[in-house]
Design a protein around this motif. Sequence first.
Motif, short mmCIF file in Angstrom:
data_model
loop_
_atom_site.label_atom_id
_atom_site.label_comp_id
_atom_site.label_asym_id
_atom_site.label_seq_id
_atom_site.Cartn_x
_atom_site.Cartn_y
_atom_site.Cartn_z
N GLY A 118 7.12 5.63 9.73
CA GLY A 118 8.03 4.97 10.59
C GLY A 118 8.85 4.05 9.80
O GLY A 118 8.58 3.58 8.74
N LEU A 119 9.87 3.38 10.49
CA LEU A 119 10.67 2.30 9.96
C LEU A 119 9.96 1.04 9.53
O LEU A 119 10.01 0.26 8.36
CB LEU A 119 12.11 2.07 10.69
CG LEU A 119 12.98 1.14 10.32
CD1 LEU A 119 13.49 1.75 9.06
CD2 LEU A 119 14.19 0.72 11.39
N GLY A 120 8.98 0.70 10.35
CA GLY A 120 8.07 -0.45 10.13
C GLY A 120 7.45 -0.27 8.93
O GLY A 120 7.26 -1.39 8.13
N GLY A 121 6.96 0.68 8.86
CA GLY A 121 5.97 1.05 7.62
C GLY A 121 6.90 0.98 6.47
O GLY A 121 6.30 0.22 5.43
N LEU B 221 7.85 -5.63 0.76
CA LEU B 221 7.60 -6.80 -0.05
C LEU B 221 6.67 -6.42 -1.27
O LEU B 221 6.99 -7.01 -2.49
CB LEU B 221 6.70 -7.87 1.09
CG LEU B 221 5.94 -8.92 0.29
CD1 LEU B 221 7.09 -9.88 -0.07
CD2 LEU B 221 5.24 -9.87 1.48
N PRO B 222 5.67 -5.62 -1.14
CA PRO B 222 4.86 -5.26 -2.48
C PRO B 222 5.73 -4.62 -3.51
O PRO B 222 5.53 -4.68 -4.73
CB PRO B 222 3.92 -4.53 -2.13
CG PRO B 222 4.13 -4.02 -0.47
CD PRO B 222 4.92 -4.95 0.00
N ALA B 223 6.82 -3.74 -2.99
CA ALA B 223 7.78 -3.15 -3.87
C ALA B 223 8.70 -4.32 -4.66
O ALA B 223 9.05 -4.05 -5.73
CB ALA B 223 8.55 -2.34 -3.09
N LEU B 224 8.95 -5.35 -3.89
CA LEU B 224 9.83 -6.30 -4.15
C LEU B 224 9.27 -7.18 -5.42
O LEU B 224 9.74 -7.56 -6.50
CB LEU B 224 10.31 -7.23 -3.16
CG LEU B 224 11.62 -8.25 -3.43
CD1 LEU B 224 12.73 -7.51 -3.73
CD2 LEU B 224 11.86 -9.08 -2.05
N VAL C 46 0.14 1.87 1.14
CA VAL C 46 -0.73 1.58 2.09
C VAL C 46 0.00 1.22 3.06
O VAL C 46 -0.15 1.89 4.29
CB VAL C 46 -1.53 0.39 1.49
CG1 VAL C 46 -2.37 -0.11 2.89
CG2 VAL C 46 -2.42 0.65 0.34
N SER C 47 1.16 0.67 2.96
CA SER C 47 2.03 0.44 4.23
C SER C 47 2.88 1.70 4.59
O SER C 47 3.34 2.09 5.59
CB SER C 47 2.71 -0.85 4.42
OG SER C 47 2.31 -1.82 3.39
N ALA C 48 3.55 2.07 3.57
CA ALA C 48 4.91 3.00 3.78
C ALA C 48 4.68 4.34 3.86
O ALA C 48 5.31 5.40 3.94
CB ALA C 48 5.90 2.71 2.77
N GLY C 49 3.34 4.80 3.19
CA GLY C 49 2.83 6.24 3.08
C GLY C 49 3.86 6.96 2.44
O GLY C 49 4.33 6.99 1.28
#
Lengths: 251, 481
Positions: free
Chosen positions: B204-207, B213-216, B52-55
């Motif tokens: 992007g880097l921000g994504g 965090l969810p990966a952690l 959702v964030s990192a695509g």
Amino acid sequence: MTTPRDPLPLSGRQPRAVRSALAVLEEVVAAGPGVTAKEISAALKMPQATTYRLLNLLVGEEYLVRLPDLKGFALGRRAARLAVPVTTTPPTAARGVVDHLRGLVRWGVHLAAFGSGQVTLVDPDPDHPPSDAALLARYPQVSALGRLLLADQPEWRALVRELRVFTEHTVSSTSELAVRIDEVAHDGIARQCGELRADRGCLAVPVRAPGDGRLVAGLALSGPASRVADPNTELVALLREHADRLGPLLA
Amino acid sequence: MRDRPVLPRLRERSPVHGLRRRGLAPLEVFAQSVSGAAPSAAMAATPAIVAVSAGGGTVWSFAVATGLALLVASCIARFTRRMAATGGLYSLTAKGLNPGAAFASGAALLVGYGMLAAAALTGGATYLQALVARLGGSVSVLVPVGAVVVVGLGAGALALRGVRLSARVVLLVELVSITLMLAIFGLLLAAPPAGPELPQPDPGLGGVIAGVLPALAAFIGFEIATALGSEARRPFRTVPRAVTWTAAVSGLLCVFAAQTQVVGFASVPGGLAAQDAPVPTLAAAGGWPWLTPLLDLGLTMSFFACALATTNALARILFSLARDGVAPRAFGRTHPRFATPHVAIAVVVPVLVVGLATCMVAGVALGPLLVFLLTVATGGFLVAYLLVCLAAPVFLRRIGELTWPAVAATSIIVPILLAALVAYVVASGGTPVVAALAALAGAAVTWFVWARVRRPREVAAIGVYDETVAADVLGDPGRAA
């Protein structure tokens, strides 16, 4: 599941690391218990990071222990295995108890100590010579006395170097040995029938200190293999009775 | 002549006596940690959340999270190579920071393991219900409630019966579950792409960072081996290895799973992020609908193994808090024959089971319940990781063994964990999670104030561990060799 030995083959190409580890061990002995990592590093003129790594390694292998303040080091119980056990003659009173048992039974009666994590015969029966002392010390799993020692140690697997087969009755797998060791721990008596020499067997009971119950010695009867397999209720009772009398004398 | 240091008086028995000392094989300790991290569940569920964030950068988020988990593991290893604890990160933190911080870690771990155990039971029940429904069974609420009751009490009974037995069950279940997952994902990765690859929006880097965090959160529970310090054979070698290897193995599995899913949805508009149930969708698209029940089975097993492992850890944290004198002393009792903290287990398990069953009977949906429990658990673990990483160099300085890599690791990981904690609180803003965390934190503070007032001596000396006793030392004066 796991072997006591490290599966990685040692190349033997790190002589400096080995020498340094031995120097650290020696320094702990020389400085006495409570010596800190910094002091060891200074005394050996060894880089601190190297010293810490070696100390952690030796603690991991349990040759060294950290004292409760976590700063000081002392020799761990496992380090005793680096020394040849000293055979001490048991006190006269204890020998008297062993001789008394010899007078009552027609079997060989042997008394063994377990210092240094090895079986050491301290009062072998002169009329019934026991098996070779070196064999008993080296393969604790095949003798009844050795099994007493193993059953007393949670890490007994570390003491069993090689499952050597002596006769067709010798226990040859770790899992089977684990069952036997559990039995010894549970029943408080160890036996082996023809596992070291086909015609001989052995029964052994622990001699424990009266206060804390720690294992101080083992008292064994050796005789014909066929007789050892019998229940021998009276004989075992006699053996236990003498072991109980030996406890306060050897603790 | 140099001064000979004085040998301090050694105890005759460890302050954490009663547990079976030095009995667990390395593989059994490792299995507990792996089950705590529950990589199978993480493989199936987390990539879609991260996406959702990192695509398209999902894999990178997992790679970064793995690096962070390894850094946390390195901080934990500074302690576990030197001491064998039963209270996990709480006992370790106590050796570096003050009693207040140690207490905070203890409370955070109770929340973490408690919620993780509840989440694992809920997750297991969810996938069991899905499996039963897929096989044409009933969809009634009785299935998940029954599963929670049976598995919860079963886990309690195994934990009670002995750490060795429960470790072996966990090892077996986790092994089957991971093998199943690897087979499923391997098959999916080998499937031909469904169509031409669509251009993915560049996260992007921000994504990628936002996805960390969810990966952690996929790693929480990987440090469970730290609670088995006194029960592991050769703990100074086994425990640090178990924690580090769990981080590495879970990371690898997640990266592999993320790659499979990102590639699988490369030709679908919206990509992986738009998927609700990515793995069943991929399985159906590949023409293997029968993979889905297998997946459900694997996930059910993984969640239940996780419940068992976390129950063991939770009981040992409570046990250690009790031995420290800050929790009711009864929790510090051990079973004479099974050598387990039976009182702590007997209290914790029914509370969890009854609480969960009540929620389910009251009609709380399983999906949101699972997310809620996992999110609260993550909060607890983030606090505990932060504190233990902060404590590592302080501890090393205290015992005079500080080295620069320890300082470097802490100065990298602590700001990142702080940022993750802030991001976590911001992300949960306005949800019941914040209210729950505030209530739990309030309870912890009240507990601490009570302990400080009523038992100041115990609080000051907090942090028992399985210290060296007279019998461990060669040539101790009080003992014959």
